[in-house]
Design a protein around this motif. Structure first.
Motif, PDB file in Angstrom:
ATOM      1  N   PHE A 297     -12.667   3.388  -6.645  1.00 45.52           N
ATOM      2  CA  PHE A 297     -11.531   2.482  -6.077  1.00 45.52           C
ATOM      3  C   PHE A 297     -11.993   1.030  -5.865  1.00 45.52           C
ATOM      4  O   PHE A 297     -11.490   0.102  -6.433  1.00 45.52           O
ATOM      5  N   VAL A 298     -13.225   0.857  -5.234  1.00 47.09           N
ATOM      6  CA  VAL A 298     -13.850  -0.586  -4.884  1.00 47.09           C
ATOM      7  C   VAL A 298     -13.978  -1.053  -6.152  1.00 47.09           C
ATOM      8  O   VAL A 298     -13.883  -2.438  -6.341  1.00 47.09           O
ATOM      9  N   THR A 299     -14.484  -0.480  -7.301  1.00 51.80           N
ATOM     10  CA  THR A 299     -14.726  -1.119  -8.430  1.00 51.80           C
ATOM     11  C   THR A 299     -13.718  -1.456  -8.929  1.00 51.80           C
ATOM     12  O   THR A 299     -13.754  -2.742  -9.439  1.00 51.80           O
ATOM     13  N   ALA A 300     -12.737  -0.847  -9.065  1.00 55.67           N
ATOM     14  CA  ALA A 300     -11.277  -1.316  -9.607  1.00 55.67           C
ATOM     15  C   ALA A 300     -10.663  -2.594  -8.962  1.00 55.67           C
ATOM     16  O   ALA A 300     -10.105  -3.404  -9.424  1.00 55.67           O
TER      17      ALA A 300
ATOM     18  N   PRO B 239      -8.480   4.585  -0.346  1.00 53.06           N
ATOM     19  CA  PRO B 239      -7.308   4.063  -0.132  1.00 53.06           C
ATOM     20  C   PRO B 239      -6.426   4.975   0.741  1.00 53.06           C
ATOM     21  O   PRO B 239      -5.442   4.651   1.517  1.00 53.06           O
ATOM     22  N   LEU B 240      -6.799   6.317   0.761  1.00 49.02           N
ATOM     23  CA  LEU B 240      -6.007   7.125   1.782  1.00 49.02           C
ATOM     24  C   LEU B 240      -6.439   6.709   3.058  1.00 49.02           C
ATOM     25  O   LEU B 240      -5.487   6.876   4.160  1.00 49.02           O
ATOM     26  N   ALA B 241      -7.545   6.564   3.401  1.00 47.46           N
ATOM     27  CA  ALA B 241      -7.914   6.106   4.742  1.00 47.46           C
ATOM     28  C   ALA B 241      -7.518   4.844   5.317  1.00 47.46           C
ATOM     29  O   ALA B 241      -6.815   4.516   6.427  1.00 47.46           O
ATOM     30  N   LEU B 242      -7.240   3.814   4.336  1.00 51.47           N
ATOM     31  CA  LEU B 242      -6.471   2.632   4.404  1.00 51.47           C
ATOM     32  C   LEU B 242      -5.079   2.774   4.869  1.00 51.47           C
ATOM     33  O   LEU B 242      -4.533   2.177   5.964  1.00 51.47           O
ATOM     34  N   ASP B 243      -4.346   3.744   4.096  1.00 53.53           N
ATOM     35  CA  ASP B 243      -2.870   3.693   4.264  1.00 53.53           C
ATOM     36  C   ASP B 243      -2.755   4.688   5.887  1.00 53.53           C
ATOM     37  O   ASP B 243      -1.633   4.328   6.354  1.00 53.53           O
ATOM     38  N   ALA B 244      -3.587   5.473   5.903  1.00 55.80           N
ATOM     39  CA  ALA B 244      -3.400   6.362   7.159  1.00 55.80           C
ATOM     40  C   ALA B 244      -3.436   5.212   8.325  1.00 55.80           C
ATOM     41  O   ALA B 244      -2.709   5.126   9.306  1.00 55.80           O
ATOM     42  N   ALA B 245      -4.640   4.336   8.372  1.00 53.94           N
ATOM     43  CA  ALA B 245      -4.844   3.375   9.458  1.00 53.94           C
ATOM     44  C   ALA B 245      -3.743   2.647   9.481  1.00 53.94           C
ATOM     45  O   ALA B 245      -3.185   2.040  10.494  1.00 53.94           O
ATOM     46  N   TYR B 246      -3.081   2.017   8.292  1.00 51.95           N
ATOM     47  CA  TYR B 246      -2.000   1.209   8.356  1.00 51.95           C
ATOM     48  C   TYR B 246      -0.773   1.701   9.017  1.00 51.95           C
ATOM     49  O   TYR B 246       0.026   1.081   9.678  1.00 51.95           O
TER      50      TYR B 246
ATOM     51  N   VAL C  89      -2.837   0.311  -3.919  1.00 53.75           N
ATOM     52  CA  VAL C  89      -2.462  -1.050  -3.674  1.00 53.75           C
ATOM     53  C   VAL C  89      -2.004  -1.841  -4.399  1.00 53.75           C
ATOM     54  O   VAL C  89      -2.443  -1.613  -5.538  1.00 53.75           O
ATOM     55  N   LEU C  90      -1.416  -2.973  -3.931  1.00 52.84           N
ATOM     56  CA  LEU C  90      -1.075  -3.977  -4.811  1.00 52.84           C
ATOM     57  C   LEU C  90      -1.935  -5.127  -4.571  1.00 52.84           C
ATOM     58  O   LEU C  90      -1.959  -5.643  -3.427  1.00 52.84           O
ATOM     59  N   VAL C  91      -2.593  -5.774  -5.721  1.00 55.36           N
ATOM     60  CA  VAL C  91      -3.549  -6.799  -5.508  1.00 55.36           C
ATOM     61  C   VAL C  91      -2.919  -8.178  -6.046  1.00 55.36           C
ATOM     62  O   VAL C  91      -2.396  -7.958  -7.399  1.00 55.36           O
TER      63      VAL C  91
ATOM     64  N   ILE D 231       0.802  -1.221   0.029  1.00 53.83           N
ATOM     65  CA  ILE D 231       0.073  -0.069  -0.074  1.00 53.83           C
ATOM     66  C   ILE D 231       1.026   1.288  -0.022  1.00 53.83           C
ATOM     67  O   ILE D 231       2.068   1.258   0.518  1.00 53.83           O
ATOM     68  N   GLY D 232       0.384   2.373  -0.362  1.00 58.63           N
ATOM     69  CA  GLY D 232       1.086   3.543  -0.731  1.00 58.63           C
ATOM     70  C   GLY D 232      -0.016   4.735  -0.818  1.00 58.63           C
ATOM     71  O   GLY D 232      -1.058   4.527  -1.410  1.00 58.63           O
ATOM     72  N   SER D 233       0.635   5.836  -0.615  1.00 58.06           N
ATOM     73  CA  SER D 233      -0.343   7.030  -0.752  1.00 58.06           C
ATOM     74  C   SER D 233       0.426   8.445  -1.105  1.00 58.06           C
ATOM     75  O   SER D 233       1.826   8.469  -0.669  1.00 58.06           O
TER      76      SER D 233
END
Length: 327
Positions: free
Chosen positions: A127-130, A285-292, A176-178, A19-21
Motif C-alpha cells: 500500500f505504501v509503495t503504491a 488503509p484499514l487502520a487509517l480509516d478506523a482512526a478517521y 484512498v484517493l490521491v 478514504i474508504g474500507s
C-alpha cells in the motif's frame, strides 16, 4: 541483513482527499481457531494481540473486496466522480488470478472510463509503495486523481493446520484517493529490499503462507525504527513531532516493540490487527480509516506510514494529513 537506506525528501504535489474500507461479514474468532489447532485465546492475545479476523465468503474474491472499499469511499465522498479518476493502483498478493488485474476489475465496476489500472505486488509494503507510485505519476503532470487500494484475501492461502500462521491472517480492503494539490502533503519517502531474506516469508508449493516469525520479528525491529527516523530526519522533524505512526499491522506486540525502540508512546500507533488480524497490504488503509471514523485524524497532523514484509521489503511515507473530518 541490510539496514534501510536513506532517501532525501522530495518535492511533492499530492495529498489524500478521500478514504474508504471494507471487511467481510464473517469473522474467525480465537475460539474458532481453538477448534482447529492446539492453541487458546489467551495465548493468541498474549503473543499477537489479535482477537478476531474477517474471512471472505466463498464467492468473494479480492476484486470484490477492493470494489466494496472504493464504493464505500465514493458513497462517503459524493463529490468524487469516477469518470474523473485517471489511475487505479491495487496493492495485493492475492489477486483473483494472474490476469486480468484486480485494478482493471475495479475500473470496470466503478465506471472510471479512462484510467490507468495496475496491480502492485510488494506484500505488506504494497500500500505504501503504491502511494509512492501514485505520487510519482502525479508529479509527471499526466495524472491528477489516483485511487490507491490495499486488498487481500489471505484466508485463502492460510494453512489452518499450521499453528504458527493460522492465528494471524484475515481479509479486508482499504482505499484512498490521491490528488494533485497546489501545496503537496507527501513530505518524504524511503524504501529498501533485502532479497536474501525472502525465504523467511513465502508461498509454498501447496500455495500456503510459510513464515519464520522469529526472523521476521528480528528484521523488523532492527530496520523499521531506522526507516521511520530516516523519514523524519529527511525533513528536519523529530520523533516527538509525530502525531501518528501507522505501521503495517502484522502483530500488536511487534508494533509495541517498534514503538519502544523509537521511544514513541504506543498510543500514537494506529493499528488494525486486533479486530482484523494481519491483512498485509490492507492493514494500513484499514487502520487509517478506523482512526478517521473515530475522529482521531485532523488536518495538519504529521503521520508516518510504514509497510514491511515479504521480500524482505519495506516502504515508508511521511505526510501531512489534509482530509477534514466529515460533519
Amino acid at each position: 541483513m541490510t539496514q534501510t537506506s536513506k532517501f532525501p525528501a522530495f518535492a511533492s504535489n499530492s495529498h489524500i482527499t478521500a478514504i474508504g474500507s471494507y471487511v467481510p461479514e464473517k469473522t474467525i474468532t480465537n475460539s474458532d481457531i481453538e477448534k482447529l489447532v492446539d492453541t487458546d485465546n489467551d495465548w493468541i492475545v498474549r503473543r499477537t494481540g489479535i482477537e478476531q479476523r474477517h474471512q471472505a465468503a466463498s464467492d468473494q474474491l479480492t476484486s470484490h473486496l477492493a470494489i466494496a472499499a472504493v464504493r464505500d469511499m465514493l458513497s462517503r465522498f459524493p463529490d468524487i466522480f469516477p469518470q474523473d479518476i485517471d489511475g487505479i493502483l491495487v496493492a495485493t498478493t492475492t489477486a483473483d488470478r494472474p490476469f486480468p488485474s484486480v485494478a482493471s476489475q475495479v475500473q470496470e465496476a466503478i465506471g472510471a472510463t479512462k484510467c490507468l489500472a495496475v496491480d502492485v505486488s510488494a506484500a505488506c509494503a504494497g500500500f505504501v509503495t503504491a502511494l509512492q507510485m501514485a505520487n510519482g505519476l502525479i508529479l509527471t503532470g499526466a495524472y491528477r486523481k489516483i485511487v490507491v487500494i490495499g486488498a487481500e484475501t489471505l484466508t485463502r492461502i492460510t494453512d489452518y493446520t499450521d499453528r504458527s500462521t493460522c492465528i494471524l491472517f484475515g481479509d479486508g480492503a482499504g482505499a484512498v484517493l490521491v490528488e494533485a494539490a497546489a501545496k503537496g502533503a507527501f513530505l518524504s519517502s524511503n524504501a529498501s529490499t533485502d532479497g536474501s531474506g525472502g525465504i523467511q516469508v513465502y508461498i509454498n508449493d501447496s500455495q500456503y503462507i510459510v513464515q519464520n516469525g522469529r526472523e521476521v520479528y528480528k528484521w523488523a525491529l532492527t530496520t523499521v525504527p531506522n526507516g521511520v527516523l530516516d523519514l523524519l530526519q529527511a525533513v528536519g522533524k523529530r520523533i516527538d513531532e509525530l502525531d501518528w505512526f501507522v505501521p503495517h499491522s502484522a502483530n500488536l506486540r511487534m508494533i509495541e516493540a517498534i514503538c519502544e525502540r523509537l521511544e514513541l508512546p504506543p498510543e500514537k500507533a494506529l493499528e488494525s490487527v486486533v479486530r482484523n488480524g494481519n491483512t498485509s497490504a490492507a492493514s494500513i488503509p484499514l487502520a487509517l480509516d478506523a482512526a478517521y471514523k473515530e475522529g482521531k485524524l485532523n488536518s495538519g497532523q504529521l503521520i508516518a506510514l510504514y509497510g514491511f514484509g515479504s521480500g524482505l521489503t519495506q516502504s515508508g511515507l511521511l505526510l501531512r494529513w489534509t482530509l477534514e473530518q466529515k460533519v
